[in-house]
Design a protein around this motif. Structure first.
Motif, PDB file in Angstrom:
ATOM      1  N   ILE A  63      -3.643  -6.809  19.839  1.00 11.66           N
ATOM      2  CA  ILE A  63      -4.160  -6.781  18.469  1.00 11.66           C
ATOM      3  C   ILE A  63      -4.909  -5.479  18.217  1.00 11.66           C
ATOM      4  CG2 ILE A  63      -5.831  -7.862  16.897  1.00 11.66           C
ATOM      5  CD1 ILE A  63      -5.047 -10.561  18.145  1.00 11.66           C
ATOM      6  N   GLY A  64      -5.614  -4.996  19.243  1.00 15.19           N
ATOM      7  CA  GLY A  64      -6.312  -3.719  19.124  1.00 15.19           C
ATOM      8  C   GLY A  64      -5.354  -2.578  18.860  1.00 15.19           C
ATOM      9  N   LEU A  65      -4.238  -2.544  19.608  1.00 20.57           N
ATOM     10  CA  LEU A  65      -3.221  -1.510  19.383  1.00 20.57           C
ATOM     11  C   LEU A  65      -2.610  -1.630  17.988  1.00 20.57           C
ATOM     12  CD1 LEU A  65      -1.232  -1.248  22.738  1.00 20.57           C
ATOM     13  CD2 LEU A  65      -2.757   0.443  21.737  1.00 20.57           C
ATOM     14  N   PHE A  66      -2.368  -2.855  17.567  1.00 18.47           N
ATOM     15  CA  PHE A  66      -1.790  -3.103  16.245  1.00 18.47           C
ATOM     16  C   PHE A  66      -2.720  -2.566  15.155  1.00 18.47           C
ATOM     17  CE2 PHE A  66      -1.178  -5.615  12.418  1.00 18.47           C
ATOM     18  CZ  PHE A  66       0.196  -5.642  12.282  1.00 18.47           C
ATOM     19  N   PHE A  78      -2.787   1.188  15.163  1.00 18.21           N
ATOM     20  CA  PHE A  78      -1.539   1.704  14.598  1.00 18.21           C
ATOM     21  C   PHE A  78      -1.609   1.706  13.071  1.00 18.21           C
ATOM     22  CE2 PHE A  78       3.179   0.926  13.740  1.00 18.21           C
ATOM     23  CZ  PHE A  78       3.484   2.272  13.822  1.00 18.21           C
ATOM     24  N   VAL A  79      -2.195   0.639  12.513  1.00 24.89           N
ATOM     25  CA  VAL A  79      -2.384   0.564  11.062  1.00 24.89           C
ATOM     26  C   VAL A  79      -3.305   1.697  10.596  1.00 24.89           C
ATOM     27  CG1 VAL A  79      -3.392  -0.806   9.189  1.00 24.89           C
ATOM     28  CG2 VAL A  79      -1.965  -1.922  10.909  1.00 24.89           C
ATOM     29  N   GLY A  80      -4.373   1.952  11.364  1.00 23.88           N
ATOM     30  CA  GLY A  80      -5.320   2.990  11.001  1.00 23.88           C
ATOM     31  C   GLY A  80      -4.772   4.396  11.093  1.00 23.88           C
ATOM     32  N   GLY A 109      -4.770   4.478   6.501  1.00 25.51           N
ATOM     33  CA  GLY A 109      -5.622   5.224   7.409  1.00 25.51           C
ATOM     34  C   GLY A 109      -5.542   6.724   7.219  1.00 25.51           C
ATOM     35  N   VAL A 110      -5.532   7.435   8.333  1.00 28.50           N
ATOM     36  CA  VAL A 110      -5.622   8.892   8.306  1.00 28.50           C
ATOM     37  C   VAL A 110      -4.270   9.571   8.131  1.00 28.50           C
ATOM     38  CG1 VAL A 110      -7.730   8.940   9.685  1.00 28.50           C
ATOM     39  CG2 VAL A 110      -5.511   8.960  10.842  1.00 28.50           C
ATOM     40  N   GLY A 111      -3.161   8.851   8.306  1.00 28.10           N
ATOM     41  CA  GLY A 111      -1.841   9.424   8.089  1.00 28.10           C
ATOM     42  C   GLY A 111      -1.338  10.309   9.210  1.00 28.10           C
ATOM     43  N   LEU A 112      -1.813  10.066  10.443  1.00 29.81           N
ATOM     44  CA  LEU A 112      -1.370  10.881  11.568  1.00 29.81           C
ATOM     45  C   LEU A 112       0.086  10.621  11.924  1.00 29.81           C
ATOM     46  CD1 LEU A 112      -2.030  12.917  13.821  1.00 29.81           C
ATOM     47  CD2 LEU A 112      -2.809  10.982  15.217  1.00 29.81           C
ATOM     48  N   VAL A 113       0.570   9.397  11.724  1.00 28.74           N
ATOM     49  CA  VAL A 113       1.960   9.057  12.033  1.00 28.74           C
ATOM     50  C   VAL A 113       2.681   8.647  10.757  1.00 28.74           C
ATOM     51  CG1 VAL A 113       1.441   8.347  14.398  1.00 28.74           C
ATOM     52  CG2 VAL A 113       1.382   6.651  12.573  1.00 28.74           C
ATOM     53  N   GLY A 114       3.991   8.895  10.742  1.00 26.27           N
ATOM     54  CA  GLY A 114       4.791   8.549   9.581  1.00 26.27           C
ATOM     55  C   GLY A 114       6.222   8.261   9.972  1.00 26.27           C
ATOM     56  N   PRO A 115       7.069   7.794   9.042  1.00 23.62           N
ATOM     57  CA  PRO A 115       8.449   7.433   9.354  1.00 23.62           C
ATOM     58  C   PRO A 115       9.327   8.639   9.623  1.00 23.62           C
ATOM     59  CG  PRO A 115       8.053   7.242   6.995  1.00 23.62           C
ATOM     60  CD  PRO A 115       6.731   7.545   7.631  1.00 23.62           C
ATOM     61  N   ASP A 116      10.361   8.423  10.424  1.00 22.31           N
ATOM     62  CA  ASP A 116      11.333   9.473  10.726  1.00 22.31           C
ATOM     63  C   ASP A 116      12.712   8.830  10.831  1.00 22.31           C
ATOM     64  OD1 ASP A 116      12.905  11.066  13.097  1.00 22.31           O
ATOM     65  OD2 ASP A 116      11.660  12.428  11.893  1.00 22.31           O
ATOM     66  N   PRO A 117      13.747   9.395  10.180  1.00 19.56           N
ATOM     67  CA  PRO A 117      15.080   8.778  10.195  1.00 19.56           C
ATOM     68  C   PRO A 117      15.728   8.752  11.579  1.00 19.56           C
ATOM     69  CG  PRO A 117      15.154  10.960   9.181  1.00 19.56           C
ATOM     70  CD  PRO A 117      13.717  10.624   9.362  1.00 19.56           C
ATOM     71  N   SER A 118      15.351   9.650  12.448  1.00 16.28           N
ATOM     72  CA  SER A 118      15.967   9.719  13.782  1.00 16.28           C
ATOM     73  C   SER A 118      15.192   8.929  14.829  1.00 16.28           C
ATOM     74  CB  SER A 118      16.087  11.184  14.235  1.00 16.28           C
ATOM     75  OG  SER A 118      16.835  11.936  13.310  1.00 16.28           O
ATOM     76  N   GLY A 140      -9.522   4.366   8.223  1.00 13.39           N
ATOM     77  CA  GLY A 140      -8.600   4.538   9.346  1.00 13.39           C
ATOM     78  C   GLY A 140      -9.287   4.804  10.676  1.00 13.39           C
ATOM     79  N   PRO A 141     -10.239   5.741  10.753  1.00 15.35           N
ATOM     80  CA  PRO A 141     -10.922   5.999  12.027  1.00 15.35           C
ATOM     81  C   PRO A 141     -11.628   4.768  12.589  1.00 15.35           C
ATOM     82  CG  PRO A 141     -11.314   7.802  10.510  1.00 15.35           C
ATOM     83  CD  PRO A 141     -10.610   6.735   9.726  1.00 15.35           C
TER      84      PRO A 141
END
Length: 522
Positions: A189-192, A195-197, A203-212, A427-428
């Motif tokens: 749950i902590g990782l989940f 990941f949302v953050g 959240g901060v937007g460090l990760v985003g979608p990628d088609p590959s 997010g943080p």
């Protein structure tokens, strides 16, 4: 001056300790005082206050009671794309959820203080709110269950937990789940939550979608509003870098054991984001930005709950997803409450021979608060581990919890400020919650494959499948499969051994039969 203040403080403490209030909370019996309880309550509230805006933001991601009819132009996907009408509805929804969060926290904390006399703060639990928003209702109502049905599930779960607490079945129910899976749930749950953050919408937007690769590094200055893909330079988002500074502030504060560190990090990022005309402002020069800024300038405002109060429906309880959700929420609530209450009681020196005073009342208060929370439109209420901040400051009685509840009550009048906390400030704190929840992995027996594999499956499935229930079901399923395989192999070995014994005895009988016949002939 200092001596006069100390004399005044001692006089106040003695007067309250000998009053009806002091005797009710057993201040002298637990070797505490009013000023110590006040300091403890302040420390607890500062470490918990982030939940008001965080919980409301997470639950608002579900879309709540907003529907396609609120869209400016009603198209099938208008709720998943920028839409002025739908965003206006979400803004009102978030205001409702802020009031619901603060009000349920106030009721739960005061009840814990008055009925159980324990220095514990209560609020909507992290994990359960993410499960409800992203797994059950789904982002902007894209999931299998409606918001009203989800609230009905929370209501039933609270009633079931109350019954379990009254009947004393809590410990037995908790033992049904393998220990490795129980421990892994907190980490998963902590990782989940982390990941949302790290994502853009929450959240901060460090990760985003990628088609590959499905997911990739982002923090882009510009993002495609439809797909969420990066259309600007990566790692060039000013709000990401501001959020990172807030995260560093949180980390430093926790390193130095500064009370309210998470709140200070959020406060720094939020204050910077309130400045208009900057690249990190939460009030851009748009119609929505202008409207939000006008509301923000009110500072003090009491907002009435309009859409979430009593938003409960049992019409879709014939779906299998409803019962899976009910069991999942009940399981998480029972385990979290059991572990947290015992841990807090032990830290406060309140445990005696494996139990603590008013233990069963504490469980009933927790369950009752969840029932109240469902009526207000929020996720299950939980006892917060942040209460350790107050306990370490000397809080030993329910007076600490009552004062925490009063603080939550006062926050009801500052809705314009609380609603203006940006996602890159929230997010943080979500990532930090994930960090703090990961510490349980050290208690998992990683040398034992039978324990390690179910734990790992539980942890890894939650963030990768974006589902807490998938992680729990997967972990328990693997544990059962490994147990059955061990038993099946044992049975097979026993059957092979039995067959060999039968064959050996048969051969012995066959070998002695001719000799006996020959003896008779002679």
């Amino acid at each position: 001056m200092g001596r006069d203040w100390n004399t005044m403080q001692r006089g106040l403490d003695e007067a309250i300790s000998k009053s009806k209030v002091g005797k009710f909370f057993k201040l002298e019996d637990r070797k505490s005082s009013f000023t110590r309880e006040l300091r403890a309550a302040t420390a607890t509230f500062l470490t918990m206050a982030y939940i008001i805006s965080v919980n409301a933001t997470i639950l608002a991601d579900s879309g709540g009671t907003c529907s396609i009819s609120d869209c400016t132009t009603a198209t099938p996907d208008c709720m998943l794309k920028p839409n002025a009408g739908y965003q206006k509805c979400l803004s009102k929804l978030k205001n409702d959820l802020i009031v619901g969060t603060a009000l349920s926290s106030m009721i739960g904390s005061i009840s814990m203080g008055l009925l159980a006399n324990l220095p514990l703060g209560l609020a909507p639990g992290m994990g359960a709110n993410a499960y409800l928003a992203y797994n059950l209702v789904g982002f902007h109502a894209s999931g299998p269950i409606s918001y009203k049905t989800a609230m009905a599930i929370v209501l039933v779960e609270g009633c079931a937990f109350l019954a379990i607490a009254i009947l004393g079945l809590r410990a037995k129910l908790a033992r049904l789940i393998p220990s490795s899976v129980r421990l892994a749930c907190a980490a998963g749950i902590g990782l989940f939550i982390a990941f949302v953050g790290l994502q853009a919408h929450q959240g901060v937007g460090l990760v985003g979608p990628d088609p590959s690769t499905l997911i990739t590094l982002s923090a882009c200055k510009d993002i495609n509003s439809d797909s969420g893909e990066c259309i600007g330079g990566k790692m060039q988002s000013p709000t990401f870098w501001l959020g990172l500074v807030g995260f560093i502030i949180m980390c430093y504060g926790l390193m130095k054991n500064i009370k309210g560190s998470m709140m200070y990090g959020m406060l720094f990022v939020t204050l910077i984001s309130w400045i208009r005309g900057t690249s990190v402002t939460i009030f851009p020069n748009t119609p929505i930005g202008d409207s939000n800024y006008e509301y923000f300038k009110n500072v003090v405002d009491f907002h009435k709950i309009e859409s979430t109060f009593g938003a409960i429906s049992f019409t879709n309880f014939n779906k299998s997803e409803v019962w899976v959700a009910l069991v999942t929420l009940l399981y998480v609530d029972v385990l979290a409450t059991t572990g947290t209450l015992y841990t807090m009681a032990e830290i406060g020196g309140l445990v005696n021979e494996g139990a603590f005073e008013r233990e069963y009342m504490a469980y009933m208060v927790d369950a009752g608060a969840t029932i109240v929370g469902s009526a207000l439109g929020v996720s299950p209420i939980a006892t917060y581990v942040e209460s350790t901040a107050g306990i370490r400051e000397g809080g030993r009685t329910g007076l600490t919890a009552v004062i925490v509840g009063i603080y939550f009550g006062l926050s009801l009048f500052f809705t314009p400020i609380i609603t203006s906390v940006p996602p890159w400030a929230i997010g943080p704190s979500l990532v930090m919650v994930g960090v703090l929840m990961m510490k349980v992995v050290k208690d998992i027996d990683w040398e034992n494959i039978k324990e390690a594999v179910p734990a790992f499956v539980t942890i890894i499935l939650m963030p990768l499948t974006y589902s807490i229930s998938n992680g729990i079901v997967g972990g328990i399923g693997i544990y059962i499969a490994l147990g059955l395989s061990e038993n099946v192999v044992g049975w097979i070995k026993w059957l092979i051994k039995l067959r060999r014994m039968v064959v050996r005895e048969h051969n012995q009988v066959s070998a002695t039969t001719p000799a006996e016949n020959n003896l008779e002939i002679i």
